[in-house]
Write a protein that holds these residues in place. Structure first.
Motif, short mmCIF file in Angstrom:
data_model
loop_
_atom_site.label_atom_id
_atom_site.label_comp_id
_atom_site.label_asym_id
_atom_site.label_seq_id
_atom_site.Cartn_x
_atom_site.Cartn_y
_atom_site.Cartn_z
N ALA A 65 0.84 -1.28 -0.05
CA ALA A 65 0.01 0.12 0.07
C ALA A 65 0.72 1.14 0.10
CB ALA A 65 -0.82 0.11 1.31
N SER A 66 0.23 2.31 -0.33
CA SER A 66 0.79 3.70 -0.35
C SER A 66 1.33 3.88 1.21
CB SER A 66 0.02 4.79 -0.74
OG SER A 66 0.41 5.93 -0.42
N PHE A 67 2.43 4.73 1.44
CA PHE A 67 2.82 4.99 2.58
C PHE A 67 2.08 6.00 3.31
CE2 PHE A 67 4.75 8.36 -0.14
CZ PHE A 67 4.59 9.57 0.74
N VAL A 68 1.02 6.65 2.69
CA VAL A 68 0.00 7.40 3.30
C VAL A 68 -1.34 6.89 2.86
CG1 VAL A 68 0.04 9.07 1.36
CG2 VAL A 68 -1.00 9.70 3.54
N ASN A 69 -2.16 6.45 3.90
CA ASN A 69 -3.48 5.97 3.73
C ASN A 69 -4.52 7.22 3.58
OD1 ASN A 69 -5.53 3.87 3.69
ND2 ASN A 69 -6.17 4.46 5.89
N GLY A 90 -12.70 -7.60 -16.85
CA GLY A 90 -11.20 -7.23 -17.12
C GLY A 90 -11.07 -5.84 -16.39
N GLN A 91 -9.83 -5.57 -16.23
CA GLN A 91 -9.42 -4.35 -15.57
C GLN A 91 -8.93 -3.37 -16.71
OE1 GLN A 91 -5.75 -4.79 -13.08
NE2 GLN A 91 -5.55 -2.66 -13.32
N ASP A 92 -9.78 -2.39 -16.96
CA ASP A 92 -9.75 -1.55 -17.95
C ASP A 92 -8.69 -0.46 -17.75
OD1 ASP A 92 -11.74 -2.76 -19.50
OD2 ASP A 92 -13.39 -1.53 -18.85
N THR A 93 -8.61 -0.04 -16.79
CA THR A 93 -7.69 1.26 -16.22
C THR A 93 -6.52 0.75 -15.42
OG1 THR A 93 -9.61 2.74 -16.26
CG2 THR A 93 -7.56 3.25 -15.33
N PRO A 94 -5.42 0.86 -15.91
CA PRO A 94 -4.12 0.32 -15.08
C PRO A 94 -3.94 1.08 -13.77
CG PRO A 94 -3.20 1.48 -16.95
CD PRO A 94 -4.85 1.50 -17.06
N VAL A 95 -3.49 0.56 -12.75
CA VAL A 95 -2.97 1.58 -11.53
C VAL A 95 -1.60 2.05 -11.71
CG1 VAL A 95 -4.33 -0.38 -10.14
CG2 VAL A 95 -1.87 -0.75 -10.41
N LEU A 96 -1.45 2.82 -11.18
CA LEU A 96 -0.02 3.47 -10.97
C LEU A 96 0.88 3.13 -9.75
CD1 LEU A 96 2.07 5.41 -12.29
CD2 LEU A 96 1.12 7.31 -11.04
N LEU A 97 2.13 2.42 -10.25
CA LEU A 97 2.87 1.89 -9.14
C LEU A 97 4.31 2.50 -9.23
CD1 LEU A 97 2.32 -1.99 -9.59
CD2 LEU A 97 1.20 -0.43 -7.93
N ARG A 98 4.94 2.46 -8.08
CA ARG A 98 6.49 3.00 -8.10
C ARG A 98 7.10 1.90 -7.58
NH1 ARG A 98 7.04 7.07 -3.05
NH2 ARG A 98 9.23 7.01 -3.66
N PRO A 99 8.40 1.73 -7.89
CA PRO A 99 9.49 0.78 -7.30
C PRO A 99 9.46 1.05 -5.65
CG PRO A 99 10.41 1.42 -9.33
CD PRO A 99 9.30 2.49 -9.08
N HIS A 100 9.39 0.25 -4.99
CA HIS A 100 9.06 0.44 -3.40
C HIS A 100 10.62 1.07 -3.00
CE1 HIS A 100 8.59 0.02 0.75
NE2 HIS A 100 7.38 -0.58 0.62
N GLY A 112 -4.98 3.58 -7.12
CA GLY A 112 -5.60 2.31 -7.64
C GLY A 112 -5.41 1.23 -6.63
N HIS A 113 -5.76 1.44 -5.44
CA HIS A 113 -5.49 0.77 -4.10
C HIS A 113 -6.87 -0.35 -4.53
CE1 HIS A 113 -3.33 4.10 -2.54
NE2 HIS A 113 -2.57 3.07 -1.73
N ARG A 114 -7.95 0.00 -4.57
CA ARG A 114 -9.05 -0.94 -4.77
C ARG A 114 -8.90 -1.92 -5.98
NH1 ARG A 114 -14.82 2.06 -4.00
NH2 ARG A 114 -14.01 3.21 -5.68
N ARG A 115 -8.16 -1.42 -7.19
CA ARG A 115 -8.03 -2.40 -8.06
C ARG A 115 -6.91 -3.54 -7.92
NH1 ARG A 115 -7.10 2.54 -12.36
NH2 ARG A 115 -7.29 3.59 -10.52
N VAL A 116 -5.87 -2.93 -7.02
CA VAL A 116 -5.27 -4.00 -6.76
C VAL A 116 -5.85 -4.92 -5.44
CG1 VAL A 116 -3.14 -4.25 -5.00
CG2 VAL A 116 -3.24 -2.36 -6.89
#
Length: 331
Positions: A65-69, A90-100, A112-116
């Motif tokens: 999860a993000s470092f801030v809720n 299917g999942q139409d919209t991608p989520v945005l991630l960053r390398p931890h 995109g927390h809920r999609r994950v």
């Protein structure tokens, strides 16, 4: 701004990488960084196509999860609807991630927390764009996406602002992230800082409860004896089974009745309101009366259709009301 445009705005141009991977040093450089990475500069890139960016599939077990809720629990209905949609289409919209920033070979959600969460529940990989970014760009992107979401409640935004503030983010960054002014930020921080965290968590997102009512509740919670009253109500059998808006309404009314209200009162009494839910949550409403005015505000899945039904049958409903009134007066 639509979520697709927001995704373009964030990944359209990379931000400067942080000097070191830790977040502890951010508090001292957040204000200066916010001048370089602003919502304005992100918005300028929103019209650009996603040239060179690749959508990949990632195991949700590798995503943190993000470092801030930015969300409270109690949004099961929306989650189940999203889950059903992704399961069938299917999942139409991608989520945005960053390398931890602190764990090798892992990722952190920017938005995109809920999609994950749905992908994890369905046992399938997450479609995502992975982008290098520092904490400031992360906060701005997550906050801007929050602003674009109509379903994020006032108290969730207030908690997001407080969490950022507690992490040492500059107020200028928080204002840009949520696209709010300093006055509203101060009110959000005041509500989230005065109402005890366990009370907010017990209430949940309270989608129908706006800023004014939370500020009124904050004044009640500023009195320690009222917090004790709230705790007794929270411990009542069956309270945790109520929907979030009803929890707020009960707490507010019971604390006002049994607790000790603050001495300084508003010049005008707040109009009485109550919530109504039917069809297993498919239709919700807030009903209020102030003098001769009577209002009904409908939300959730069936709100538009039911609203049209009411408006088309007002003459018939009023005639039935008159008929019943006459029968009552003659009996």
């Amino acid at each position: 701004m639509a979520r697709k445009d927001l995704l373009k705005s964030v990944i359209g141009q990379p931000t400067d990488p942080p000097v070191d991977g830790g977040r502890s040093s951010y508090a001292m450089r957040g204000a200066s960084k916010s001048m370089k990475v602003s919502i304005d500069s992100l918005a300028e890139n929103s019209k650009r196509l996603l040239e060179g960016e690749t959508i990949v599939e990632i195991d949700p077990a590798l995503i943190d999860a993000s470092f801030v809720n930015d969300r409270l629990s109690g949004d099961d209905e929306a989650f189940e609807e999203l889950k059903a949609s992704i399961a069938s289409s299917g999942q139409d919209t991608p989520v945005l991630l960053r390398p931890h920033p602190e764990a090798a070979n892992r990722y952190m959600v920017v938005f995109g927390h809920r999609r994950v969460r749905v992908a994890r529940a369905l046992g399938r990989p997450v479609r995502a764009v992975v982008k290098e970014m520092d904490d400031v760009a992360h906060v701005l992107a997550q906050g801007q996406e929050n602003t674009a979401r109509a379903d994020l409640s006032f108290i969730e935004k207030a908690l997001f602002a407080r969490n950022l503030h507690d992490l040492g983010q500059a107020k200028e960054v928080i204002q840009q992230a949520l696209t709010i002014d300093g006055t509203l930020l101060s009110r959000m921080l005041s509500v989230a800082g005065t109402v005890p965290g366990h009370v907010i968590a017990a209430i949940g997102p309270a989608k129908q409860i706006g800023r004014d009512r939370w500020e009124d509740f904050k004044k009640l919670m500023a009195v320690k004896s009222n917090v004790a009253v709230a705790d007794r109500i929270l411990a009542t059998e069956g309270f945790d089974q109520l929907d979030s808006d009803t929890k707020f309404e009960i707490l507010h009314s019971k604390v006002t009745e049994a607790g000790r209200a603050p001495r300084r009162r508003a010049a005008k009494a707040t109009p009485a309101k109550r919530t109504w839910t039917a069809g297993e949550g498919r239709i919700k409403g807030v009903i209020g009366r102030a003098g001769r005015a009577y209002t009904i505000s409908l939300t959730s899945k069936d709100s538009a259709g039911f609203g049209e039904f009411l408006s088309e049958n007002l003459d018939q409903l009023y005639a039935e009301y008159l008929s019943q009134s006459e029968e009552t007066s003659t009996s």
